[in-house]
Design an enzyme around this catalytic site. Sequence first.
Site, mmCIF file in Angstrom:
data_model
loop_
_atom_site.group_PDB
_atom_site.id
_atom_site.type_symbol
_atom_site.label_atom_id
_atom_site.label_comp_id
_atom_site.label_asym_id
_atom_site.label_seq_id
_atom_site.Cartn_x
_atom_site.Cartn_y
_atom_site.Cartn_z
ATOM 1 N N GLU A 1 -8.361 -53.022 37.920
ATOM 2 C CA GLU A 1 -7.542 -53.764 36.857
ATOM 3 C C GLU A 1 -6.827 -52.580 36.545
ATOM 4 O O GLU A 1 -5.780 -53.140 35.831
ATOM 5 C CB GLU A 1 -8.441 -54.260 35.793
ATOM 6 C CG GLU A 1 -9.524 -55.212 36.015
ATOM 7 C CD GLU A 1 -10.580 -55.331 34.883
ATOM 8 O OE1 GLU A 1 -10.377 -54.583 33.956
ATOM 9 O OE2 GLU A 1 -11.375 -56.228 35.202
ATOM 10 N N ASP B 1 -23.630 -40.842 38.205
ATOM 11 C CA ASP B 1 -24.965 -39.615 38.255
ATOM 12 C C ASP B 1 -26.039 -40.821 38.956
ATOM 13 O O ASP B 1 -26.254 -41.761 38.805
ATOM 14 C CB ASP B 1 -25.415 -39.625 36.806
ATOM 15 C CG ASP B 1 -26.435 -38.379 36.654
ATOM 16 O OD1 ASP B 1 -26.185 -37.289 37.384
ATOM 17 O OD2 ASP B 1 -27.343 -38.802 36.322
#
Length: 558
Positions: free
Chosen positions: A272, A218
Amino acid sequence: MSDTTAQPKSATKDAPSKPNWWRQAAVYQIYPRSFADHNGDGLGDIKGITARVPYLKELGVDAVWLSPFYPSELADGGYDVADYRDVDPRLGSLADFDEMVSALHASGIKLIVDIVPNHTSDQHEWFQEALQSPPGSAARDRYVFRDGIGPDGSQPPTDWQSVFGGPAWHQVPDGQWYLHLFAPEQPDLNWDNKDVHEDFIKTLRFWSNRGVDGFRIDVAHALTKDLSEPLPTWEELRHLMHENLPLDGTHPFWDRDEVHEIYAEWRKVFNEYDPPRTAVAEAWVPRPRRPRYASAEGLGQAFNFDLLEAAWDASEFREVIDDNLTLSSESGASSTWVLSNHDVVRHVTRYGLPQDPDTKNGKSWLMTDGKEPKLDRELGERRARAAVLLLLALPGSTYMYQGEELGLHEVGDLPEEAMQDPSYFRNKGVEKGRDGCRVPLPWTPDGASFGFGSNGAHLPQPGWFADVAVAVQENDPASTLWLYRRALEARHKLQSGEALEWVDNGNAEVLHFARPDGWQCVTNFSAQPVPLPPGEVVLASVPVDDEIPADATVWLKV
Ligand code: BGC
């Protein structure tokens, strides 16, 4: 305590197998409070979504983007987050969330969640702590607190206005002021503070470990600020918005270069996981500034709102498409095509209004409750059907907003007492606000709240919802719902590479392009029929014979 360290790659549950799944995905935005209400409290909820997974599967979307579902006082429809690592109890629990993720994944649908990093809710424990702590304390440093100006500090530090209207600073009882670029209930975080960095990384891992596939960021261009003196006045800043922002990153709060250091940090977290988590930036910045947000070292994708802002006009569409394909080749990301979301007047309605610069965003119409200029509902619906076929044929991902598959119009005549949007209250008489595109969906032609829930809806639904409910359209092969289902199904079969080549047809009001393996798309923007080019008609937004009627799109296999 939930685990917020990254899990080993092999332990990632339900991992979708292809790392590039997002490049040409059809993503469906769910505004959870208005999608489906399972517990009958008038607010949509997580179990409501889980129950509708078969609907999403049948629609044929590749992913869902879920607007905020976190605990919130709803000062801004959930974009005021009180706790980033929980579910609003009115919407359900973390267990309900896990169940929803499993149901989506079992149907082959990925999940993107909204992250709101520019501001928290004023109910967030950090802000409550800041209010109880003295000026200069560590708790206040997580936000943007300043002394006021004038002999007694009673004036705000600057005369800046918030995005929703009214001052961008709010005074607390001890006299200090805090910055809120949006509503006063949304205090801006201080991204120079290390707690803020650490906490968002924890949040990204928290949801990634729960199986979330990606994030929508956002106001991604707002996080970093330079509030060193002397600060510009509002007169100097107020025209510097969106496309008019400086190209060198020197605005004090929008689109500063330092923001990319945050996203480089986040990218390491995304990587990751296997496959890497994706992210898309909501960044209202000039076109040349977009690729950096979308780069593989940054968020990986950025919204392109250019078609959402374009009038129904072939040359505007062509320019936007060309520009954005160039930008994608610069960033290496695929483009993102959008016609509607929870912040704008629904495109079906926009396209039914005169296509001039003053009314194309529909705002002036909203102020008159649709009386002037007159809305041509049918024209809007027809153009919207043509537009979505055009969008779905473009290379890149398409983000659709709940209800557009029903051809829903804006609810333009909500009564004042129903309004919820802060942009309405802070801008009375100027902005009608965004509630009209957030009215709960009609699932059935009758029943309490048209099948949305068993006990009313948090925004009143108009009587005409009965005609456009899901159950009605499901029985009508000519409906917009059927068109979306067919288009999404056909697109899966037709889509291969990401190339696009224009086919010259000698008519500036007709856009004709070819995708790999003989898939072609022709849109007639004019008011006259045009000859149908050679090829087998795969799908059309209206019935076609040897001509393409006005305001229509055809997919061909050549
Ligand atoms: C969201 C809006 C929200 C604002 C503040 C946006 O751009 O899409 O709905 O009001 O950010 O969080």
